[in-house]
Write a protein that holds these residues in place. Structure first.
Motif, short mmCIF file in Angstrom:
data_model
loop_
_atom_site.label_atom_id
_atom_site.label_comp_id
_atom_site.label_asym_id
_atom_site.label_seq_id
_atom_site.Cartn_x
_atom_site.Cartn_y
_atom_site.Cartn_z
N GLN A 106 -8.89 -10.22 -5.29
CA GLN A 106 -8.36 -8.93 -4.86
C GLN A 106 -7.64 -9.07 -3.51
N ARG A 107 -8.26 -9.82 -2.60
CA ARG A 107 -7.63 -10.03 -1.29
C ARG A 107 -6.34 -10.84 -1.42
N GLU A 108 -6.37 -11.84 -2.30
CA GLU A 108 -5.14 -12.64 -2.51
C GLU A 108 -4.03 -11.80 -3.13
N ARG A 109 -4.40 -10.92 -4.04
CA ARG A 109 -3.42 -10.02 -4.67
C ARG A 109 -2.79 -9.11 -3.60
N PHE A 110 -3.63 -8.60 -2.72
CA PHE A 110 -3.16 -7.73 -1.64
C PHE A 110 -2.20 -8.48 -0.73
N GLU A 111 -2.59 -9.70 -0.33
CA GLU A 111 -1.74 -10.50 0.56
C GLU A 111 -0.38 -10.78 -0.09
N ARG A 112 -0.41 -11.06 -1.38
CA ARG A 112 0.84 -11.33 -2.10
C ARG A 112 1.76 -10.10 -2.07
N HIS A 113 1.18 -8.92 -2.27
CA HIS A 113 1.99 -7.69 -2.23
C HIS A 113 2.57 -7.46 -0.83
N LEU A 114 1.78 -7.72 0.21
CA LEU A 114 2.29 -7.52 1.58
C LEU A 114 3.43 -8.49 1.88
N LEU A 115 3.32 -9.68 1.35
CA LEU A 115 4.40 -10.67 1.49
C LEU A 115 5.67 -10.16 0.79
N VAL A 116 5.49 -9.62 -0.40
CA VAL A 116 6.64 -9.10 -1.16
C VAL A 116 7.30 -7.94 -0.40
N SER A 117 6.50 -7.11 0.23
CA SER A 117 7.07 -6.02 1.05
C SER A 117 7.94 -6.58 2.16
N ARG A 118 7.43 -7.59 2.83
CA ARG A 118 8.21 -8.16 3.93
C ARG A 118 9.49 -8.82 3.42
N LYS A 119 9.39 -9.50 2.28
CA LYS A 119 10.57 -10.21 1.75
C LYS A 119 11.63 -9.23 1.24
N THR A 120 11.18 -8.10 0.69
CA THR A 120 12.13 -7.14 0.12
C THR A 120 12.51 -6.05 1.13
N GLY A 121 11.71 -5.90 2.19
CA GLY A 121 11.93 -4.80 3.13
C GLY A 121 11.48 -3.46 2.59
N LEU A 122 10.77 -3.46 1.46
CA LEU A 122 10.29 -2.20 0.88
C LEU A 122 8.87 -1.89 1.38
N PRO A 123 8.62 -0.62 1.77
CA PRO A 123 7.32 -0.25 2.31
C PRO A 123 6.18 -0.44 1.30
N THR A 124 4.97 -0.60 1.84
CA THR A 124 3.79 -0.86 1.01
C THR A 124 3.00 0.43 0.80
N ILE A 125 2.58 0.66 -0.43
CA ILE A 125 1.68 1.78 -0.74
C ILE A 125 0.27 1.21 -0.82
N ILE A 126 -0.57 1.60 0.13
CA ILE A 126 -1.91 1.01 0.22
C ILE A 126 -3.00 1.96 -0.26
N HIS A 127 -3.84 1.38 -1.14
CA HIS A 127 -5.04 2.04 -1.65
C HIS A 127 -6.22 1.32 -1.02
N THR A 128 -7.09 2.04 -0.33
CA THR A 128 -8.29 1.40 0.23
C THR A 128 -9.50 2.25 -0.06
N ARG A 129 -10.54 1.60 -0.58
CA ARG A 129 -11.77 2.34 -0.86
C ARG A 129 -12.96 1.43 -0.56
N ALA A 130 -13.84 1.93 0.29
CA ALA A 130 -15.04 1.19 0.70
C ALA A 130 -14.68 -0.18 1.27
N ALA A 131 -13.53 -0.29 1.91
CA ALA A 131 -13.04 -1.59 2.36
C ALA A 131 -12.10 -1.46 3.56
N ALA A 132 -12.30 -0.45 4.39
CA ALA A 132 -11.31 -0.14 5.44
C ALA A 132 -11.11 -1.30 6.42
N ALA A 133 -12.21 -1.92 6.89
CA ALA A 133 -12.08 -2.97 7.91
C ALA A 133 -11.31 -4.16 7.37
#
Ligand SMILES: [Zn+2]
Ligand SMILES: [Zn+2]
Length: 256
Positions: A106-133
């Motif tokens: 799950q963490r690797e999937r998240f990191e991959r999406h954040l990388l894609v946001s930076r590469k494309t310049g498109l903002p990230t839509i973040i879902h967080t539940r019981a995992a804020a820190a």
């Protein structure tokens, strides 16, 4: 005019009433809705749904709670994001609510999406539940402030909101803020500055009062706006204007 920054009108509960959903948006002055991707399997149908509708946009990504979903590579996501109707990456993030460690996938999937946001310049839509820190730590490590995004369906504390806003993120409130028991979240909705706020339905789930328990739809985002306006002692137009302006500022690939 209102906008719904996060909905799933491609889900079975709403898909069959597509034209009614659009008509209700118009009746309730909801001028735009962002249809958020949860997996790649359903994405072709999602994009086909929004393709010819100027009042709809799409994201691309895999939800953190979908353990068995197909795992696209960063390159595959980047390619899908080239579609003119794709204005954001997600929804992504961390969801520890019903899942148990090891959650490295799950963490690797998240990191991959954040990388894609930076590469494309498109903002990230973040879902967080019981995992804020962990969510904030991964955002920080990924230099996520460079593109920013939105903490969708926000249910965390003021401190988490502040940390996210410091990283160039918007805070999006759903119908949960209208629930009687949500007093802490209502305090957050008073605290977040108007220029950092978005509103959403997360439909078909989480219908706001007075429709709580029913199937939710983008038209209902106006009840979220009305509730927050009353909470802050301002006109509903003030909330509508601010959240609409913020929406187009963040999702600036939308032609409007
Ligand atoms: Zn979500
Ligand atoms: Zn969602």
């Amino acid at each position: 005019m209102f906008v719904d920054s996060h909905c799933h009108i491609d889900f079975p509960q709403l898909r069959d009433q597509f034209s009614q959903v659009l008509a209700n948006m118009q009746d309730h002055q909801v001028e735009h809705a962002l249809v958020v991707s949860v997996d790649i399997e359903a994405w072709p149908d999602l994009i086909a749904m929004v393709e010819k509708k100027p009042q709809l946009s799409a994201s691309v990504g895999v939800h953190p709670g979908y353990k068995e979903a197909q795992e696209p590579t960063a390159q595959e996501l980047i390619e899908l994001a080239q579609h003119p109707k794709v204005v954001a990456i997600g929804e992504t993030g961390l969801d520890y609510y019903r899942l148990e460690e090891p959650l490295d996938w799950q963490r690797e999937r998240f990191e991959r999406h954040l990388l894609v946001s930076r590469k494309t310049g498109l903002p990230t839509i973040i879902h967080t539940r019981a995992a804020a820190a962990d969510t904030l730590a991964i955002m920080r490590d990924a230099q996520s402030h460079e593109v920013g995004g939105v903490m969708h369906c926000f249910t965390e504390t003021k401190e988490v909101a502040k940390a996210a806003m410091d990283m160039n993120y918007y805070i999006s409130f759903s119908g949960i803020v209208t629930f009687k028991s949500a007093t802490e979240l209502q305090a957050v909705a008073r605290y977040v500055p108007l220029d950092r706020m978005l509103i959403e339905t997360d439909s078909p789930y989480l219908a706001p009062v007075p429709h709580r328990g029913k199937t939710n739809e983008p038209a209902n985002v106006k009840y979220v706006a009305e509730f927050i306006a009353a909470l802050r002692g301002v006109d509903v137009e003030t909330i509508a204007q601010a959240t609409t302006d913020n929406f187009y500022k963040l999702f600036n690939k939308i032609e409007h």
